[in-house]
Design a protein around this motif. Structure first.
Motif, PDB file in Angstrom:
ATOM      1  N   ILE A 187      13.663  -6.739  13.603  1.00 10.76           N
ATOM      2  CA  ILE A 187      12.739  -7.818  13.963  1.00 10.76           C
ATOM      3  C   ILE A 187      11.341  -7.265  14.190  1.00 10.76           C
ATOM      4  O   ILE A 187      10.345  -7.816  13.703  1.00 10.76           O
ATOM      5  CB  ILE A 187      13.268  -8.577  15.204  1.00 10.76           C
ATOM      6  N   ARG A 188      11.240  -6.149  14.935  1.00  7.24           N
ATOM      7  CA  ARG A 188       9.917  -5.544  15.177  1.00  7.24           C
ATOM      8  C   ARG A 188       9.247  -5.139  13.869  1.00  7.24           C
ATOM      9  O   ARG A 188       8.041  -5.325  13.694  1.00  7.24           O
ATOM     10  CB  ARG A 188      10.055  -4.331  16.096  1.00  7.24           C
ATOM     11  N   HIS A 189      10.045  -4.550  12.959  1.00  3.96           N
ATOM     12  CA  HIS A 189       9.488  -4.144  11.667  1.00  3.96           C
ATOM     13  C   HIS A 189       8.996  -5.364  10.891  1.00  3.96           C
ATOM     14  O   HIS A 189       7.910  -5.338  10.301  1.00  3.96           O
ATOM     15  CB  HIS A 189      10.546  -3.377  10.854  1.00  3.96           C
ATOM     16  N   SER A 190       9.776  -6.437  10.891  1.00  8.70           N
ATOM     17  CA  SER A 190       9.392  -7.661  10.188  1.00  8.70           C
ATOM     18  C   SER A 190       8.104  -8.233  10.766  1.00  8.70           C
ATOM     19  O   SER A 190       7.207  -8.640  10.018  1.00  8.70           O
ATOM     20  CB  SER A 190      10.506  -8.702  10.273  1.00  8.70           C
ATOM     21  N   VAL A 191       8.007  -8.255  12.092  1.00 10.52           N
ATOM     22  CA  VAL A 191       6.797  -8.755  12.742  1.00 10.52           C
ATOM     23  C   VAL A 191       5.595  -7.887  12.360  1.00 10.52           C
ATOM     24  O   VAL A 191       4.508  -8.402  12.072  1.00 10.52           O
ATOM     25  CB  VAL A 191       6.983  -8.813  14.273  1.00 10.52           C
ATOM     26  N   ALA A 192       5.785  -6.572  12.331  1.00 10.46           N
ATOM     27  CA  ALA A 192       4.683  -5.673  11.972  1.00 10.46           C
ATOM     28  C   ALA A 192       4.242  -5.903  10.530  1.00 10.46           C
ATOM     29  O   ALA A 192       3.038  -5.936  10.234  1.00 10.46           O
ATOM     30  CB  ALA A 192       5.107  -4.222  12.171  1.00 10.46           C
ATOM     31  N   VAL A 193       5.182  -6.088   9.615  1.00  8.06           N
ATOM     32  CA  VAL A 193       4.843  -6.323   8.204  1.00  8.06           C
ATOM     33  C   VAL A 193       4.102  -7.650   8.058  1.00  8.06           C
ATOM     34  O   VAL A 193       3.073  -7.731   7.370  1.00  8.06           O
ATOM     35  CB  VAL A 193       6.128  -6.293   7.330  1.00  8.06           C
ATOM     36  N   TRP A 218      -0.975 -10.652   7.334  1.00 10.42           N
ATOM     37  CA  TRP A 218      -1.933 -11.661   7.819  1.00 10.42           C
ATOM     38  C   TRP A 218      -3.320 -11.050   7.995  1.00 10.42           C
ATOM     39  O   TRP A 218      -4.320 -11.650   7.598  1.00 10.42           O
ATOM     40  CB  TRP A 218      -1.432 -12.266   9.126  1.00 10.42           C
ATOM     41  N   ILE A 219      -3.376  -9.858   8.581  1.00 13.00           N
ATOM     42  CA  ILE A 219      -4.671  -9.186   8.773  1.00 13.00           C
ATOM     43  C   ILE A 219      -5.318  -8.902   7.423  1.00 13.00           C
ATOM     44  O   ILE A 219      -6.525  -9.136   7.232  1.00 13.00           O
ATOM     45  CB  ILE A 219      -4.485  -7.889   9.598  1.00 13.00           C
ATOM     46  N   ASP A 220      -4.527  -8.409   6.472  1.00 12.89           N
ATOM     47  CA  ASP A 220      -5.064  -8.127   5.134  1.00 12.89           C
ATOM     48  C   ASP A 220      -5.547  -9.409   4.459  1.00 12.89           C
ATOM     49  O   ASP A 220      -6.607  -9.437   3.818  1.00 12.89           O
ATOM     50  CB  ASP A 220      -4.000  -7.451   4.259  1.00 12.89           C
ATOM     51  N   TYR A 221      -4.793 -10.490   4.616  1.00 12.20           N
ATOM     52  CA  TYR A 221      -5.186 -11.775   4.037  1.00 12.20           C
ATOM     53  C   TYR A 221      -6.512 -12.255   4.627  1.00 12.20           C
ATOM     54  O   TYR A 221      -7.396 -12.707   3.908  1.00 12.20           O
ATOM     55  CB  TYR A 221      -4.083 -12.807   4.270  1.00 12.20           C
ATOM     56  N   LYS A 222      -6.633 -12.164   5.963  1.00  6.08           N
ATOM     57  CA  LYS A 222      -7.874 -12.602   6.607  1.00  6.08           C
ATOM     58  C   LYS A 222      -9.062 -11.769   6.149  1.00  6.08           C
ATOM     59  O   LYS A 222     -10.150 -12.305   5.911  1.00  6.08           O
ATOM     60  CB  LYS A 222      -7.740 -12.521   8.131  1.00  6.08           C
ATOM     61  N   LYS A 223      -8.874 -10.459   6.010  1.00  6.67           N
ATOM     62  CA  LYS A 223      -9.963  -9.596   5.531  1.00  6.67           C
ATOM     63  C   LYS A 223     -10.369  -9.990   4.108  1.00  6.67           C
ATOM     64  O   LYS A 223     -11.555 -10.057   3.780  1.00  6.67           O
ATOM     65  CB  LYS A 223      -9.537  -8.128   5.553  1.00  6.67           C
ATOM     66  N   ARG A 224      -9.358 -10.224   3.266  1.00  5.72           N
ATOM     67  CA  ARG A 224      -9.617 -10.576   1.875  1.00  5.72           C
ATOM     68  C   ARG A 224     -10.348 -11.913   1.779  1.00  5.72           C
ATOM     69  O   ARG A 224     -11.335 -12.037   1.043  1.00  5.72           O
ATOM     70  CB  ARG A 224      -8.280 -10.634   1.126  1.00  5.72           C
TER      71      ARG A 224
END
Length: 117
Positions: free
Chosen positions: A88-94, A99-105
């Motif tokens: 679950i933690r790994h999924s949340v991190a991915v 989301w961060i990459d999408y917002k930057k793009r």
């Protein structure tokens, strides 16, 4: 409920009496066999120069053979819970990184569009 308590009680009795004795005997036999093999090994490779008698030596090795205070089923359940928590933690991190990459793009695309106007 009564059957479960009875089963748990019998498992605790088995673990504290029979299983711990079985482990002790197994460890004793294993270490005796290992000591005997070492005795034979040194006698062979040194042509008797480093030979010794296993019954005349003093071993300072101490081995903890006490029973585990936690049953194997509890350990298995805990390992499973830890496994799923890590997934679950790994999924949340991915998902967070995506989301961060999408917002930057999208932000950089918006900046390019506003610079063109």
């Amino acid at each position: 409920v009564g059957a479960t308590k009875s089963q748990n009680f019998s498992q605790e009795l088995y673990e504290s009496r029979i299983a711990s004795l079985q482990r002790f005997v197994a460890m004793t036999v294993m270490f005796h066999q290992m000591g005997w093999r070492v005795e034979q090994f040194f006698a062979k490779i040194s042509f008797g120069l480093w030979a010794y008698r296993i019954d005349r030596t003093h071993s300072i090795m101490r081995v903890a053979t006490t029973a585990s205070p936690v049953s194997g089923a509890d350990v298995r359940e805990r390992k499973r819970a830890i496994f799923y928590m890590r997934k679950i933690r790994h999924s949340v991190a991915v998902i967070s990184q995506a989301w961060i990459d999408y917002k930057k793009r999208t932000r950089s695309q918006d900046e390019v569009k506003s610079a063109m106007h």
